[in-house]
Design a protein around this motif. Structure first.
Motif, mmCIF file in Angstrom:
data_model
loop_
_atom_site.group_PDB
_atom_site.id
_atom_site.type_symbol
_atom_site.label_atom_id
_atom_site.label_comp_id
_atom_site.label_asym_id
_atom_site.label_seq_id
_atom_site.Cartn_x
_atom_site.Cartn_y
_atom_site.Cartn_z
ATOM 1 N N ARG A 59 104.082 59.051 81.227
ATOM 2 C CA ARG A 59 104.351 58.228 80.036
ATOM 3 C C ARG A 59 103.105 58.109 79.163
ATOM 4 O O ARG A 59 103.165 58.268 77.947
ATOM 5 N N ASP A 64 106.499 59.484 76.230
ATOM 6 C CA ASP A 64 107.921 59.474 76.584
ATOM 7 C C ASP A 64 108.084 58.723 77.903
ATOM 8 O O ASP A 64 107.482 59.100 78.903
ATOM 9 N N ARG A 90 110.147 66.966 83.292
ATOM 10 C CA ARG A 90 109.361 66.395 82.186
ATOM 11 C C ARG A 90 107.977 67.037 82.082
ATOM 12 O O ARG A 90 107.514 67.343 80.987
#
Length: 168
Positions: A59, A64, A90
């Protein structure tokens, strides 16, 4: 591509976590609650901490936030597997484009002082942190008589054919 070497690091990290979580999925609740002096905490608490922290590093670097990161309910091992798989995807996406390894983040330090931390250090911490805590869980598994999985880089390279056998 710029980040190709980093992709191997993060793929290994995800593979190693999956190997460990697969073994831990077979443990009883009592076994998951096992603690060993000198480690983070119980097996399940260490696994939860490791995956959650990796989500936090992701993050911070990407901007994100995985939806599950905001969920405070303690995840099961099966949910940790899902979250680890999500992080793998991710990281793969994040590493497809160049990033500024010197971009600075303000981070609170253990001594209460804020520090300017470069993105490259945060990225390295994501890998180091996982390795450290997987080793702690392996120690706890060993005390239970459970064989920890082999998750070294050579095992990863062989298992994923990143180091194919040469023809004889």
């Amino acid at each position: 591509r710029v980040n190709d070497g980093l992709i191997d690091l993060f793929r290994h990290n995800a593979w190693a976590m999956r190997e460990l979580l697969s073994v831990c999925q077979e443990l009883t609740e009592e076994q998951l609650a096992t603690t060993v002096p000198g480690t983070y905490g119980s097996i399940i608490d260490t696994l939860r901490h490791t995956v959650r922290s990796e989500g936090g590093y992701y993050r911070r670097l990407s901007g994100d936030e995985p939806a599950w990161l905001a969920n405070d309910a303690p995840p099961t091992v099966a949910e940790l597997i899902e979250r680890s798989d999500d992080l793998e995807s991710r990281w793969e996406q994040f590493l497809t484009t160049p990033f500024d390894a010197e971009r600075s983040f303000i981070m609170p330090w253990h001594d209460g002082v804020d520090r300017d931390v470069p993105a490259g250090i945060v990225l390295a911490q994501a890998i180091h942190h996982g390795n450290e805590h997987r080793s702690q869980v392996a120690t706890a598994l060993t005390t239970l008589g459970v064989e920890p999985p082999g998750w070294g880089l050579w095992e990863y390279a062989a298992a994923t054919n990143r180091a194919p056998q040469r023809p004889t």
